[in-house]
Motif scaffolding. Structure first.
Motif, PDB file in Angstrom:
ATOM      1  N   LEU A 172      -9.240  49.022  -6.593  1.00  0.00           N
ATOM      2  CA  LEU A 172     -10.505  49.759  -6.640  1.00  0.00           C
ATOM      3  C   LEU A 172     -11.651  48.760  -6.583  1.00  0.00           C
ATOM      4  O   LEU A 172     -11.713  47.832  -7.395  1.00  0.00           O
ATOM      5  N   LEU A 173     -12.540  48.920  -5.619  1.00  0.00           N
ATOM      6  CA  LEU A 173     -13.652  47.986  -5.415  1.00  0.00           C
ATOM      7  C   LEU A 173     -14.963  48.674  -5.760  1.00  0.00           C
ATOM      8  O   LEU A 173     -15.287  49.725  -5.195  1.00  0.00           O
ATOM      9  N   ILE A 174     -15.713  48.087  -6.675  1.00  0.00           N
ATOM     10  CA  ILE A 174     -16.999  48.650  -7.094  1.00  0.00           C
ATOM     11  C   ILE A 174     -18.113  47.832  -6.471  1.00  0.00           C
ATOM     12  O   ILE A 174     -18.245  46.632  -6.721  1.00  0.00           O
ATOM     13  N   VAL A 175     -18.914  48.490  -5.642  1.00  0.00           N
ATOM     14  CA  VAL A 175     -19.983  47.833  -4.896  1.00  0.00           C
ATOM     15  C   VAL A 175     -21.328  48.327  -5.415  1.00  0.00           C
ATOM     16  O   VAL A 175     -21.598  49.528  -5.413  1.00  0.00           O
ATOM     17  N   GLY A 176     -22.193  47.429  -5.857  1.00  0.00           N
ATOM     18  CA  GLY A 176     -23.516  47.839  -6.292  1.00  0.00           C
ATOM     19  C   GLY A 176     -24.064  46.939  -7.381  1.00  0.00           C
ATOM     20  O   GLY A 176     -23.340  46.163  -8.013  1.00  0.00           O
ATOM     21  N   LYS A 177     -25.343  47.069  -7.592  1.00  0.00           N
ATOM     22  CA  LYS A 177     -26.017  46.252  -8.588  1.00  0.00           C
ATOM     23  C   LYS A 177     -25.607  46.653 -10.000  1.00  0.00           C
ATOM     24  O   LYS A 177     -25.300  47.813 -10.277  1.00  0.00           O
ATOM     25  N   THR A 178     -25.619  45.682 -10.901  1.00  0.00           N
ATOM     26  CA  THR A 178     -25.432  45.968 -12.313  1.00  0.00           C
ATOM     27  C   THR A 178     -26.641  46.726 -12.822  1.00  0.00           C
ATOM     28  O   THR A 178     -27.784  46.355 -12.551  1.00  0.00           O
ATOM     29  N   GLY A 179     -26.390  47.799 -13.548  1.00  0.00           N
ATOM     30  CA  GLY A 179     -27.492  48.621 -14.038  1.00  0.00           C
ATOM     31  C   GLY A 179     -27.469  48.749 -15.549  1.00  0.00           C
ATOM     32  O   GLY A 179     -27.021  47.839 -16.266  1.00  0.00           O
ATOM     33  N   TYR A 180     -27.913  49.892 -16.039  1.00  0.00           N
ATOM     34  CA  TYR A 180     -27.977  50.162 -17.475  1.00  0.00           C
ATOM     35  C   TYR A 180     -26.639  50.760 -17.905  1.00  0.00           C
ATOM     36  O   TYR A 180     -26.270  51.849 -17.497  1.00  0.00           O
TER      37      TYR A 180
ATOM     38  N   PHE B 265      -6.853  45.795 -11.658  1.00  0.00           N
ATOM     39  CA  PHE B 265      -6.840  46.361 -10.312  1.00  0.00           C
ATOM     40  C   PHE B 265      -8.248  46.656  -9.780  1.00  0.00           C
ATOM     41  O   PHE B 265      -8.400  47.142  -8.663  1.00  0.00           O
ATOM     42  N   VAL B 266      -9.263  46.333 -10.566  1.00  0.00           N
ATOM     43  CA  VAL B 266     -10.655  46.595 -10.192  1.00  0.00           C
ATOM     44  C   VAL B 266     -11.347  45.285  -9.828  1.00  0.00           C
ATOM     45  O   VAL B 266     -11.254  44.289 -10.544  1.00  0.00           O
ATOM     46  N   ALA B 267     -12.069  45.297  -8.699  1.00  0.00           N
ATOM     47  CA  ALA B 267     -12.904  44.165  -8.288  1.00  0.00           C
ATOM     48  C   ALA B 267     -14.342  44.645  -8.132  1.00  0.00           C
ATOM     49  O   ALA B 267     -14.593  45.832  -7.870  1.00  0.00           O
ATOM     50  N   THR B 268     -15.284  43.748  -8.308  1.00  0.00           N
ATOM     51  CA  THR B 268     -16.695  44.085  -8.145  1.00  0.00           C
ATOM     52  C   THR B 268     -17.347  43.093  -7.193  1.00  0.00           C
ATOM     53  O   THR B 268     -16.908  41.951  -7.060  1.00  0.00           O
TER      54      THR B 268
END
Length: 361
Positions: free
Chosen positions: A230-238, A246-249
């Motif tokens: 599972l790939l999480i794409v996006g800026k770090t937020g609140y 199994f998760v990448a960012t």
């Protein structure tokens, strides 16, 4: 007609940025008889604003200031000075919903993208909630017309802000031109290697904040941990979440890198608690991957029958929707390709001009 547009948001790399950039380019290109003034404020990214202006084409007037987002909020939301002190006289000024300037002569038109801060105040930083309330106060009091990017957002404006329906026009968004990319296989392979994507993977695209529902999506996806990533794409937020193996960012990505990852993915997982529109759904349609989406907010309005729906608060429902997306991949991709044809920037620009004409003095 003398039309002013606030382009300040184009430097932030968000959905609002892509909306503003694509709408501005299309408006200027298709309305050569009108006089456009592009206003942008930034303390650190003036060069990025100048680069965007060059991409617009035509001959718009350009007015850039050193106002940072914080200073702009103070000047326009707080002191509430008129925008004409920066732009000169206008017939219409099109603002965005982060801050709302006063106008001396121009009719104010504002696009509202979502009301997540009002719908989920406990999951949003208090300063952001207060900021949006202040801006919406001015929008309600002074905007001659409001553009909502979905029927869902329009209804939220009616229910949560008390704005009469007759003042709100729904104009959908469309696929950002930045994603009209067909990356080569070598580029796709290279970026997958860079992020350690050795297995088939699904993507989550968006800022990392509570309403994006990332912890539940991770939990729902855990049954695929042996065979998928599972790939999480996006800026770090609140907000924050635990990241299992199994998760990448990735953090924020360029349009080219994002396109490569879409093309290499098995699907898009978009089970957020609320979206005012949901541009990643259209991006996934273009890149021909199936989509798992929430049955809430604007997503059913945008996606139609072209996605696998889930109840975003129910982990089992999300898991089942992932199963369905994998099983019915080809059918969903075909429906998504067809659905994408319902949205175009030319139509959006034409409908936006009608709004301008209806309020211009």
């Amino acid at each position: 007609m003398r039309i002013g547009i606030d382009i300040s948001s184009v430097v932030f790399g968000t959905g609002v940025s892509r909306y503003t950039a694509n709408l501005t380019r299309t408006l200027v290109a298709h309305n050569p008889a009108e006089t456009f003034t592009l206003y942008g404020g930034s303390l650190r990214q003036k060069e990025a604003l100048k680069t965007f202006v060059k991409s617009v084409g035509g001959h718009p007037r350009v007015k850039l200031s050193f106002f940072s987002p914080t200073l702009s909020s103070l000047i326009f939301n707080g002191i509430h000075l008129p925008i004409e002190m920066m732009t000169g006289k206008l017939d219409v000024f099109h603002s965005w919903d982060w801050y709302t300037p006063a106008t001396k002569y121009a009719a104010l038109v504002t696009t509202v993208h979502d009301l997540s801060a009002l719908k989920f105040p406990s999951q949003t930083h208090p300063a952001i909630v207060a900021h949006h309330r202040q801006s919406l106060k001015w929008i309600k009091a002074e905007a001659k017309a409001i553009i909502a990017v979905s029927q869902s957002t329009k209804q939220d404006l009616i229910d949560l802000v008390g704005i009469p329906a007759k003042r709100i026009t729904v104009i959908h968004e469309a696929l950002p031109s930045e994603q009209l990319i067909n990356p080569p296989t070598a580029a796709i392979s290279a970026i997958k290697e860079a992020y350690g994507l050795s297995k088939p993977y699904f993507m989550i695209v968006g800022s990392q904040e509570p309403r994006k529902n990332i912890p539940r999506m991770i939990k729902a996806f855990s049954s695929y941990a042996k065979t998928h990533q599972l790939l999480i794409v996006g800026k770090t937020g609140y907000g924050s979440f635990k990241k299992p193996g199994f998760v990448a960012t990735t953090g924020y990505l360029t349009a080219q890198a994002l396109a490569c990852l879409y093309r290499g993915a098995e699907g898009l997982l978009y089970a957020s608690l609320y979206e005012g529109f949901g541009l990643p759904v259209l991006e996934a349609f273009y890149h021909q991957i199936p989509v798992v989406a929430s049955n809430t907010g604007a997503l059913p309005e945008v996606a139609g029958t072209a996605v696998s729906y889930c109840v975003p608060t129910d982990v089992d429902s999300i898991s089942q929707a992932i199963d369905d997306a994998i099983k019915h991949k080809d059918q969903l991709i075909a429906h998504g390709t067809k659905r994408l044809q319902s949205f175009s920037w030319e139509t959006i620009a034409r409908e936006t001009m009608r709004v301008y004409e209806s309020v211009a003095k």
